[in-house]
Design a protein around this motif. Structure first.
Motif, PDB file in Angstrom:
ATOM      1  N   SER A 157      -2.424  -5.681   3.825  1.00 22.48           N
ATOM      2  CA  SER A 157      -3.591  -5.768   4.688  1.00 22.48           C
ATOM      3  C   SER A 157      -4.724  -6.451   3.920  1.00 22.48           C
ATOM      4  CB  SER A 157      -4.031  -4.386   5.153  1.00 22.48           C
ATOM      5  OG  SER A 157      -4.454  -3.604   4.057  1.00 22.48           O
ATOM      6  N   HIS A 170      -9.038  -6.977   4.002  1.00 28.50           N
ATOM      7  CA  HIS A 170     -10.323  -6.627   4.605  1.00 28.50           C
ATOM      8  C   HIS A 170     -11.462  -7.226   3.787  1.00 28.50           C
ATOM      9  CE1 HIS A 170     -10.192  -3.461   1.512  1.00 28.50           C
ATOM     10  NE2 HIS A 170     -11.518  -3.469   1.618  1.00 28.50           N
ATOM     11  N   LYS A 227      -4.557  -5.548   0.069  1.00 26.09           N
ATOM     12  CA  LYS A 227      -3.898  -4.301  -0.325  1.00 26.09           C
ATOM     13  C   LYS A 227      -2.448  -4.343   0.104  1.00 26.09           C
ATOM     14  CE  LYS A 227      -7.871  -1.202  -0.145  1.00 26.09           C
ATOM     15  NZ  LYS A 227      -8.405   0.034   0.479  1.00 26.09           N
ATOM     16  N   ASP A 244       0.403  -1.420   0.686  1.00 23.91           N
ATOM     17  CA  ASP A 244       0.531   0.045   0.779  1.00 23.91           C
ATOM     18  C   ASP A 244      -0.752   0.747   0.330  1.00 23.91           C
ATOM     19  OD1 ASP A 244       3.042   0.083   1.878  1.00 23.91           O
ATOM     20  OD2 ASP A 244       4.057   0.230  -0.058  1.00 23.91           O
ATOM     21  N   GLN A 245      -1.865   0.250   0.816  1.00 18.73           N
ATOM     22  CA  GLN A 245      -3.197   0.822   0.546  1.00 18.73           C
ATOM     23  C   GLN A 245      -3.655   0.683  -0.906  1.00 18.73           C
ATOM     24  OE1 GLN A 245      -5.111   1.704   3.197  1.00 18.73           O
ATOM     25  NE2 GLN A 245      -3.328   0.936   4.300  1.00 18.73           N
ATOM     26  N   THR A 246      -2.897  -0.050  -1.721  1.00 17.93           N
ATOM     27  CA  THR A 246      -3.269  -0.264  -3.117  1.00 17.93           C
ATOM     28  C   THR A 246      -3.793  -1.687  -3.284  1.00 17.93           C
ATOM     29  OG1 THR A 246      -1.560   1.268  -3.852  1.00 17.93           O
ATOM     30  CG2 THR A 246      -2.418  -0.272  -5.495  1.00 17.93           C
TER      31      THR A 246
END
Length: 167
Positions: free
Chosen positions: A4, A6, A64, A66-68
């Motif tokens: 992702s 942002h 990111k 996996d949110q990392t």
């Protein structure tokens, strides 16, 4: 692993800084001296400089997986002239390179530049950086050579590359 992207806020400056300290030396160790790398890291990636860039309109994107956080890009619309976007920074952790994430991050910058009415994207790349081939494969062309004095007797020996943006 779902990637992702942002737009970073000033609250994420330390995320950018933590990434660059893990990315910079593996990226440039074969091109620059240890002293020059340390000098550039402190000069270009301190929290005050990054905040100043954000305040002046630079947009930072954080990628990111996996949110990392695994990478980031920084760009500026209407750089020196209306309609020209400058990609100032784009970096990925070495262990994530070669998975299409760099292309994804670059594509996000291109799409945002187009949406902002920009007609071309510029970037500087060290003349010996392996990323040169990545930019060429994306469609960038070398338009100039630049030797930029950054102080302390150091120079950035770069190609200036451009990509026309069709809307």
């Amino acid at each position: 692993m779902i990637p992702s992207i942002h737009e970073a806020s000033s609250l994420e400056i330390e995320v950018i800084r933590s990434l660059i300290w893990r990315i910079w030396k593996p990226t440039y160790r074969e091109i620059l001296s240890e002293d020059q790398m340390d000098y550039m890291l402190v000069r270009m990636y301190n929290a005050g400089t990054l905040q100043e860039q954000m305040d002046e309109g630079h947009v930072f994107l954080i990628l990111k997986e996996d949110q990392t956080p695994v990478g980031f890009a920084g760009y500026e619309c209407d750089y020196k002239e209306a309609g020209t976007c400058k990609l100032h920074k784009i970096y990925l952790l070495p262990e994530t390179q070669g998975k299409g994430l760099g292309k994804m991050l670059l594509h996000a910058v291109v799409e945002r530049a187009k949406a902002a009415g920009q007609h071309r994207l510029l970037l500087n790349v060290n003349r010996y950086n392996k990323a040169l081939n990545f930019y060429r494969s994306y469609g960038f062309e070398i338009i100039a050579e630049e030797d930029i004095d950054i102080g302390k007797g150091y120079f950035m020996n770069d190609y200036l590359m451009a990509l026309p943006l069709e809307r």
